[in-house]
Design an enzyme around this catalytic site. Structure first.
Site, PDB file in Angstrom:
ATOM      1  N   SER A 142       0.867  -1.177   0.000  1.00 56.25           N
ATOM      2  CA  SER A 142       0.000   0.000   0.000  1.00 56.25           C
ATOM      3  C   SER A 142       0.902   1.224   0.000  1.00 56.25           C
ATOM      4  O   SER A 142       2.040   1.163   0.494  1.00 56.25           O
ATOM      5  CB  SER A 142      -0.867   0.009   1.263  1.00 56.25           C
ATOM      6  OG  SER A 142      -1.441   1.293   1.467  1.00 56.25           O
ATOM      7  N   TYR A 155      -1.387  -1.198  10.320  1.00 47.66           N
ATOM      8  CA  TYR A 155      -1.526  -1.360   8.873  1.00 47.66           C
ATOM      9  C   TYR A 155      -0.259  -0.884   8.156  1.00 47.66           C
ATOM     10  O   TYR A 155       0.292  -1.582   7.294  1.00 47.66           O
ATOM     11  CB  TYR A 155      -2.752  -0.586   8.385  1.00 47.66           C
ATOM     12  CG  TYR A 155      -3.088  -0.789   6.922  1.00 47.66           C
ATOM     13  CD1 TYR A 155      -3.762  -1.931   6.499  1.00 47.66           C
ATOM     14  CD2 TYR A 155      -2.735   0.158   5.964  1.00 47.66           C
ATOM     15  CE1 TYR A 155      -4.073  -2.126   5.157  1.00 47.66           C
ATOM     16  CE2 TYR A 155      -3.039  -0.015   4.627  1.00 47.66           C
ATOM     17  CZ  TYR A 155      -3.717  -1.164   4.230  1.00 47.66           C
ATOM     18  OH  TYR A 155      -4.015  -1.351   2.896  1.00 47.66           O
TER      19      TYR A 155
HETATM   20  N1  LIG Z   1      -8.630  -0.460  -1.952  1.00 47.84           N
HETATM   21  C1  LIG Z   1      -7.601   0.320  -1.732  1.00 47.84           C
HETATM   22  O1  LIG Z   1      -7.674   1.540  -1.873  1.00 47.84           O
HETATM   23  C2  LIG Z   1      -6.263  -0.268  -1.325  1.00 47.84           C
HETATM   24  C3  LIG Z   1      -5.170   0.594  -1.254  1.00 47.84           C
HETATM   25  C4  LIG Z   1      -3.933   0.076  -0.904  1.00 47.84           C
HETATM   26  C5  LIG Z   1      -3.789  -1.267  -0.623  1.00 47.84           C
HETATM   27  N2  LIG Z   1      -4.883  -2.085  -0.692  1.00 47.84           N
HETATM   28  C6  LIG Z   1      -4.664  -3.504  -0.388  1.00 47.84           C
HETATM   29  O2  LIG Z   1      -5.213  -4.295  -1.414  1.00 47.84           O
HETATM   30  C7  LIG Z   1      -5.712  -5.522  -0.870  1.00 47.84           C
HETATM   31  C8  LIG Z   1      -7.195  -5.677  -1.222  1.00 47.84           C
HETATM   32  O3  LIG Z   1      -7.890  -4.553  -0.698  1.00 47.84           O
HETATM   33  P1  LIG Z   1      -9.442  -4.305  -0.961  1.00 47.84           P
HETATM   34  O4  LIG Z   1      -9.641  -2.825  -0.918  1.00 47.84           O
HETATM   35  O5  LIG Z   1      -9.897  -5.067  -2.142  1.00 47.84           O
HETATM   36  O6  LIG Z   1     -10.047  -4.919   0.386  1.00 47.84           O
HETATM   37  P2  LIG Z   1     -11.417  -5.736   0.617  1.00 47.84           P
HETATM   38  O7  LIG Z   1     -11.671  -5.628   2.086  1.00 47.84           O
HETATM   39  O8  LIG Z   1     -12.464  -5.290  -0.327  1.00 47.84           O
HETATM   40  O9  LIG Z   1     -11.012  -7.222   0.247  1.00 47.84           O
HETATM   41  C9  LIG Z   1     -10.104  -7.932   1.037  1.00 47.84           C
HETATM   42  C10 LIG Z   1     -10.443  -9.399   0.947  1.00 47.84           C
HETATM   43  O10 LIG Z   1      -9.546 -10.091   1.842  1.00 47.84           O
HETATM   44  C11 LIG Z   1     -10.302 -11.041   2.552  1.00 47.84           C
HETATM   45  N3  LIG Z   1      -9.662 -11.382   3.822  1.00 47.84           N
HETATM   46  C12 LIG Z   1      -9.610 -10.646   4.964  1.00 47.84           C
HETATM   47  N4  LIG Z   1      -9.002 -11.329   5.942  1.00 47.84           N
HETATM   48  C13 LIG Z   1      -8.662 -12.535   5.408  1.00 47.84           C
HETATM   49  C14 LIG Z   1      -8.027 -13.687   5.924  1.00 47.84           C
HETATM   50  N5  LIG Z   1      -7.629 -13.756   7.212  1.00 47.84           N
HETATM   51  N6  LIG Z   1      -7.829 -14.744   5.102  1.00 47.84           N
HETATM   52  C15 LIG Z   1      -8.241 -14.695   3.808  1.00 47.84           C
HETATM   53  N7  LIG Z   1      -8.872 -13.640   3.258  1.00 47.84           N
HETATM   54  C16 LIG Z   1      -9.077 -12.570   4.060  1.00 47.84           C
HETATM   55  C17 LIG Z   1     -11.662 -10.405   2.754  1.00 47.84           C
HETATM   56  O11 LIG Z   1     -12.661 -11.365   3.049  1.00 47.84           O
HETATM   57  C18 LIG Z   1     -11.863  -9.719   1.412  1.00 47.84           C
HETATM   58  O12 LIG Z   1     -12.513 -10.555   0.486  1.00 47.84           O
HETATM   59  C19 LIG Z   1      -5.451  -5.448   0.636  1.00 47.84           C
HETATM   60  O13 LIG Z   1      -4.231  -6.079   0.936  1.00 47.84           O
HETATM   61  C20 LIG Z   1      -5.344  -3.958   0.891  1.00 47.84           C
HETATM   62  O14 LIG Z   1      -4.574  -3.656   2.033  1.00 47.84           O
HETATM   63  C21 LIG Z   1      -6.111  -1.616  -1.019  1.00 47.84           C
END
Ligand SMILES: NC(=O)c1ccc[n+]([C@@H]2O[C@H](COP(=O)([O-])OP(=O)(O)OC[C@H]3O[C@@H](n4cnc5c(N)ncnc54)[C@H](O)[C@@H]3O)[C@@H](O)[C@H]2O)c1
Length: 249
Positions: A142, A155
């Site tokens: 991130s 985080y």
């Molecule tokens: N959306 C953003 O703006 C953004 C920005 C930077 C980084 N990220 C990173 O991208 C990745 C996806 O983010 P997102 O926004 O799609 O999040 P999201 O919450 O929509 O999806 C995350 C998924 O991970 C699953 N998950 C959570 N805990 C888990 C576990 N213990 N075992 C297996 N699965 C698990 C959840 O059920 C969910 O389906 C994450 O690592 C997040 O930190 C997202």
């Protein structure tokens, strides 16, 4: 069909970015192993792709659990024969003052986000090495690995760990033909894009908030077998936000 018959394992792919990645790889011909702790949503995501005639299967896995991760990789190999690509995408966030953040909060975020990248890469690499065809791993960090808002300690630490882990594993696994890279997404909207304000878009040098397809394109680049000179890289995909100098008016 760049990824025709490649096997791609994606953690946390029942929702959000991971789900977008699963669809993108499936549309590019890959066999996609959708994995998530949420079984109902994971099964739904896989069945929607299967209804389109795409190759996807759901395997439950809580990435906090080593035995779950081992089972995921074993089942992926049983189903598809090999693992070519692993995307460590599962992640959770917790916004709490450092005065309130407990050891349990800390451990849960670190284990879900960072330790899981180590364990899943290690377990996938065992199969990749045995098959002898190399492989590609992408870890989802991130932009919070390099800059912060208040109350994001666990985080931010987990995402910083992912950046360091990625270059360490790139070096260790290079001799086995396994490339390890990481992506730092900025603001990637996974909810209702139409509800975003014009100010949300305008604050980005690129003029818009990101979408999961932006991250899919970055994953395609990093996992394309033609790009076998790219390993240990940290690719920031944030519409330029972390390059923008901000002075308070
Ligand atoms: N959306 C953003 O703006 C953004 C920005 C930077 C980084 N990220 C990173 O991208 C990745 C996806 O983010 P997102 O926004 O799609 O999040 P999201 O919450 O929509 O999806 C995350 C998924 O991970 C699953 N998950 C959570 N805990 C888990 C576990 N213990 N075992 C297996 N699965 C698990 C959840 O059920 C969910 O389906 C994450 O690592 C997040 O930190 C997202």
């Amino acid at each position: 069909m760049k990824f025709q018959d490649k096997t791609v394992v994606i953690t946390g792919s029942a929702n959000g970015i991971g789900r977008g990645l699963a669809e993108a790889y499936a549309l590019s011909g890959a066999r996609v192993i959708i994995s998530d702790v949420h079984e109902e949503q994971g099964n739904l995501a896989a069945s929607i792709l299967k209804e389109q005639g795409l190759n996807a299967v759901f395997v439950p896995c809580d990435v906090r659990k080593e035995e779950d991760i081992k089972r995921l990789m074993n089942q992926a190999v049983q189903y598809a024969g090999t693992i070519d690509i692993l995307i460590n995408n599962a992640g959770v966030s917790r916004w709490k003052s450092p005065y309130e953040l407990t050891v349990e909060d800390w451990d849960d975020v670190i284990n879900t986000n960072a330790r899981s990248c180590f364990l899943a890469t290690r377990e996938a690499a065992v199969h990749m090495k045995k098959a002898g065809n190399g492989g590609a791993v992408v870890n989802m960090s991130s932009t919070r690995s390099i800059m912060s808002e208040p109350n994001s300690e666990a985080y931010a630490a987990s995402k910083g760990a992912i950046v360091a882990l990625s270059h360490a594993m790139a070096v260790s696994l290079g001799p086995d033909g396994i490339r390890v890279n990481c992506i730092s997404p900025g603001w990637i909207e996974t909810g209702n894009y139409d509800e975003l304000r014009s100010a949300d878009h305008k604050q980005h040098p690129a003029g818009r908030v990101g979408i999961p397809a932006d991250i899919a394109k970055a994953c395609f680049y990093l996992t394309d077998p033609d790009n076998d000179f790219v390993t240990g890289a940290h690719l920031v995909v944030d519409g330029g936000m972390t390059r923008k100098m901000i002075y308070e008016p």
